[in-house]
Design a protein around this motif. Structure first.
Motif, PDB file in Angstrom:
ATOM      1  N   ARG A  38     -42.146  11.101  40.047  1.00 42.22           N
ATOM      2  CA  ARG A  38     -41.230  10.250  39.307  1.00 42.22           C
ATOM      3  C   ARG A  38     -41.976   9.133  38.574  1.00 42.22           C
ATOM      4  N   GLY A  39     -43.111   8.703  39.118  1.00 43.05           N
ATOM      5  CA  GLY A  39     -43.867   7.619  38.517  1.00 43.05           C
ATOM      6  C   GLY A  39     -44.866   8.043  37.473  1.00 43.05           C
ATOM      7  N   ALA A  40     -44.872   9.319  37.080  1.00 41.63           N
ATOM      8  CA  ALA A  40     -45.792   9.789  36.043  1.00 41.63           C
ATOM      9  C   ALA A  40     -45.369   9.252  34.680  1.00 41.63           C
ATOM     10  N   GLY A  41     -46.219   9.454  33.685  1.00 42.35           N
ATOM     11  CA  GLY A  41     -46.016   8.858  32.370  1.00 42.35           C
ATOM     12  C   GLY A  41     -44.687   9.198  31.724  1.00 42.35           C
ATOM     13  N   GLN A  42     -44.172  10.417  31.954  1.00 43.21           N
ATOM     14  CA  GLN A  42     -42.916  10.819  31.324  1.00 43.21           C
ATOM     15  C   GLN A  42     -41.704  10.177  31.979  1.00 43.21           C
ATOM     16  N   GLY A  43     -41.888   9.628  33.192  1.00 43.56           N
ATOM     17  CA  GLY A  43     -40.803   8.927  33.860  1.00 43.56           C
ATOM     18  C   GLY A  43     -39.767   9.849  34.479  1.00 43.56           C
ATOM     19  N   PRO A  44     -38.701   9.263  35.037  1.00 42.67           N
ATOM     20  CA  PRO A  44     -37.700  10.064  35.749  1.00 42.67           C
ATOM     21  C   PRO A  44     -36.920  11.022  34.860  1.00 42.67           C
ATOM     22  N   LYS A  45     -36.853  10.777  33.548  1.00 40.49           N
ATOM     23  CA  LYS A  45     -36.124  11.699  32.674  1.00 40.49           C
ATOM     24  C   LYS A  45     -36.727  13.102  32.724  1.00 40.49           C
ATOM     25  N   ALA A  46     -38.042  13.188  32.920  1.00 36.93           N
ATOM     26  CA  ALA A  46     -38.673  14.503  33.033  1.00 36.93           C
ATOM     27  C   ALA A  46     -38.184  15.223  34.277  1.00 36.93           C
ATOM     28  N   LEU A  47     -37.959  14.480  35.362  1.00 41.56           N
ATOM     29  CA  LEU A  47     -37.444  15.105  36.581  1.00 41.56           C
ATOM     30  C   LEU A  47     -35.991  15.523  36.411  1.00 41.56           C
ATOM     31  N   VAL A  48     -35.219  14.718  35.692  1.00 39.76           N
ATOM     32  CA  VAL A  48     -33.837  15.099  35.400  1.00 39.76           C
ATOM     33  C   VAL A  48     -33.820  16.424  34.642  1.00 39.76           C
ATOM     34  N   VAL A 133     -39.033  22.673  24.184  1.00 39.90           N
ATOM     35  CA  VAL A 133     -40.073  22.671  23.153  1.00 39.90           C
ATOM     36  C   VAL A 133     -41.414  23.168  23.689  1.00 39.90           C
ATOM     37  N   ASP A 134     -41.464  23.523  24.954  1.00 40.74           N
ATOM     38  CA  ASP A 134     -42.762  23.738  25.604  1.00 40.74           C
ATOM     39  C   ASP A 134     -42.888  25.117  26.244  1.00 40.74           C
ATOM     40  N   ARG A 135     -42.631  26.170  25.440  1.00 40.45           N
ATOM     41  CA  ARG A 135     -42.901  27.534  25.892  1.00 40.45           C
ATOM     42  C   ARG A 135     -43.518  28.291  24.719  1.00 40.45           C
ATOM     43  N   THR A 136     -44.674  27.821  24.307  1.00 42.05           N
ATOM     44  CA  THR A 136     -45.350  28.366  23.140  1.00 42.05           C
ATOM     45  C   THR A 136     -46.598  29.131  23.570  1.00 42.05           C
ATOM     46  N   ALA A 137     -47.235  29.792  22.617  1.00 42.73           N
ATOM     47  CA  ALA A 137     -48.463  30.522  22.929  1.00 42.73           C
ATOM     48  C   ALA A 137     -49.552  29.574  23.406  1.00 42.73           C
ATOM     49  N   ARG A 138     -49.534  28.340  22.920  1.00 38.22           N
ATOM     50  CA  ARG A 138     -50.542  27.356  23.323  1.00 38.22           C
ATOM     51  C   ARG A 138     -50.318  26.889  24.759  1.00 38.22           C
ATOM     52  N   ASN A 139     -49.066  26.818  25.155  1.00 37.91           N
ATOM     53  CA  ASN A 139     -48.723  26.349  26.498  1.00 37.91           C
ATOM     54  C   ASN A 139     -47.488  27.121  26.944  1.00 37.91           C
ATOM     55  N   THR A 140     -47.694  28.266  27.593  1.00 40.76           N
ATOM     56  CA  THR A 140     -46.583  29.185  27.842  1.00 40.76           C
ATOM     57  C   THR A 140     -45.634  28.703  28.947  1.00 40.76           C
ATOM     58  N   ARG A 148     -44.856  39.765  38.484  1.00 44.50           N
ATOM     59  CA  ARG A 148     -43.550  39.331  38.008  1.00 44.50           C
ATOM     60  C   ARG A 148     -43.698  38.017  37.263  1.00 44.50           C
ATOM     61  N   LEU A 149     -42.891  37.867  36.208  1.00 42.37           N
ATOM     62  CA  LEU A 149     -42.929  36.668  35.384  1.00 42.37           C
ATOM     63  C   LEU A 149     -42.092  35.566  36.024  1.00 42.37           C
ATOM     64  N   TYR A 150     -42.629  34.328  36.040  1.00 44.88           N
ATOM     65  CA  TYR A 150     -41.896  33.181  36.589  1.00 44.88           C
ATOM     66  C   TYR A 150     -41.910  32.036  35.591  1.00 44.88           C
ATOM     67  N   LEU A 151     -40.772  31.365  35.466  1.00 44.68           N
ATOM     68  CA  LEU A 151     -40.647  30.201  34.602  1.00 44.68           C
ATOM     69  C   LEU A 151     -41.022  28.941  35.382  1.00 44.68           C
ATOM     70  N   ILE A 152     -41.784  28.052  34.743  1.00 46.74           N
ATOM     71  CA  ILE A 152     -42.123  26.767  35.354  1.00 46.74           C
ATOM     72  C   ILE A 152     -42.067  25.676  34.284  1.00 46.74           C
ATOM     73  N   ASP A 153     -42.075  24.433  34.726  1.00 41.91           N
ATOM     74  CA  ASP A 153     -42.282  23.256  33.871  1.00 41.91           C
ATOM     75  C   ASP A 153     -41.246  23.119  32.748  1.00 41.91           C
ATOM     76  N   HIS A 154     -40.148  22.463  33.072  1.00 48.36           N
ATOM     77  CA  HIS A 154     -39.092  22.240  32.087  1.00 48.36           C
ATOM     78  C   HIS A 154     -38.882  20.758  31.788  1.00 48.36           C
ATOM     79  N   GLY A 155     -39.879  19.943  32.098  1.00 46.75           N
ATOM     80  CA  GLY A 155     -39.735  18.513  31.894  1.00 46.75           C
ATOM     81  C   GLY A 155     -39.586  18.097  30.443  1.00 46.75           C
ATOM     82  N   ALA A 156     -40.025  18.961  29.515  1.00 43.86           N
ATOM     83  CA  ALA A 156     -39.924  18.632  28.088  1.00 43.86           C
ATOM     84  C   ALA A 156     -38.618  19.125  27.473  1.00 43.86           C
ATOM     85  N   SER A 157     -37.776  19.774  28.249  1.00 44.49           N
ATOM     86  CA  SER A 157     -36.494  20.248  27.728  1.00 44.49           C
ATOM     87  C   SER A 157     -35.472  19.113  27.738  1.00 44.49           C
TER      88      SER A 157
END
Length: 257
Positions: A38-48, A133-140, A148-157
């Protein structure tokens, strides 16, 4: 949706490839988790965003590690030699978000892998829905685990919620950045999966997911109203986006064409 509550008992190792520097931690159930601070640079909104998007992915039956709320004690910082990690732990004391650690998983390689068209279409639909915005070829932000494919990291949504006042006008907008989605070329069944996916996101399902967002994450300089009003605004935005989904679905179809 009701997330399990765990307590972090040991900081194992940082995952420095992530912009928010998540970490592998051990919890009181002896399990290993990837902890988002929660204390990372993106703040609690990323956790939301992580919590809501993760809950929506589960409701859509997309493959994703299980989520949990994790209580973090600032005392864990005393055993860490890195001052940056010490500061991050101290700033994140209290409730944080984590997902199951997938040992031995590897990043999805769009050159080596050939994902199923149905699954690719469902993931593209989902990411257009949550404005990811963060499921691109540069950062999938996709992992392969046991083939099996797994989705991770949705803090930028859900990026609309930064500086948000609760207005839902943006819910009906398309998502032009879907053109950069790493799975778009395989997403040949967008129109076919649309109605089924939308049917899984009833008002009650969305409200149940949003209800899990802790009050502590709905505070801060860009918060509006009390936590109950903010949750209601998220529900209103997401339910409206489902009913007016034609804009983002057609945008994705056009982007692929």
């Amino acid at each position: 949706m009701t997330l399990p509550l765990r307590t972090a008992t040991r900081y194992v190792t940082p995952l420095r490839e992530g912009g928010s520097m998540p970490a592998v931690v051990e919890a009181d159930d002896d399990g290993l988790y990837v902890l988002k601070f929660r204390g990372a640079g993106q703040g609690p909104k990323a956790l939301v965003a992580e919590l809501i998007a993760g809950g929506l992915a589960k409701a859509l039956q997309l493959p994703m590690p299980d989520l949990a709320l994790i209580e973090l004690d600032a005392e864990l910082a005393r055993t860490e030699g890195d001052p940056e990690i010490q500061d991050l732990i101290k700033a994140s004391a209290g409730l944080n978000l984590a997902m199951d650690y997938l040992p031995g998983s590897v990043n999805f390689d769009p050159v080596a892998e050939q994902p199923d068209a149905d699954l690719a279409s469902r993931i593209v639909w989902f990411d257009a829905f949550i404005s990811n915005v963060d499921r691109t070829a540069r950062n999938t932000n996709l992992l392969m685990w046991h083939r099996r494919l797994y989705l991770i990291d949705h803090g930028a949504s859900l990026y609309f919620h930064h500086g948000w006042d609760g207005d839902t006008a943006g819910a009906a907008k398309p998502f032009p950045l879907i053109r950069d989605h790493v799975l778009l070329r395989w997403a040949t069944r967008l129109a076919d999966v649309d109605a089924e996916l939308a049917s899984r996101l009833s008002d009650d399902v969305i409200a149940g997911i949003v209800a899990d967002v802790p009050d502590a994450w709905l505070q801060g300089p860009d918060a509006f109203g009390d936590p109950a009003n903010q949750r209601a605004a998220y529900v209103a935005h997401l339910t409206r986006r489902v009913t007016q989904r034609g804009a983002f679905v057609q945008e994705a179809v056009r982007a692929r064409a």
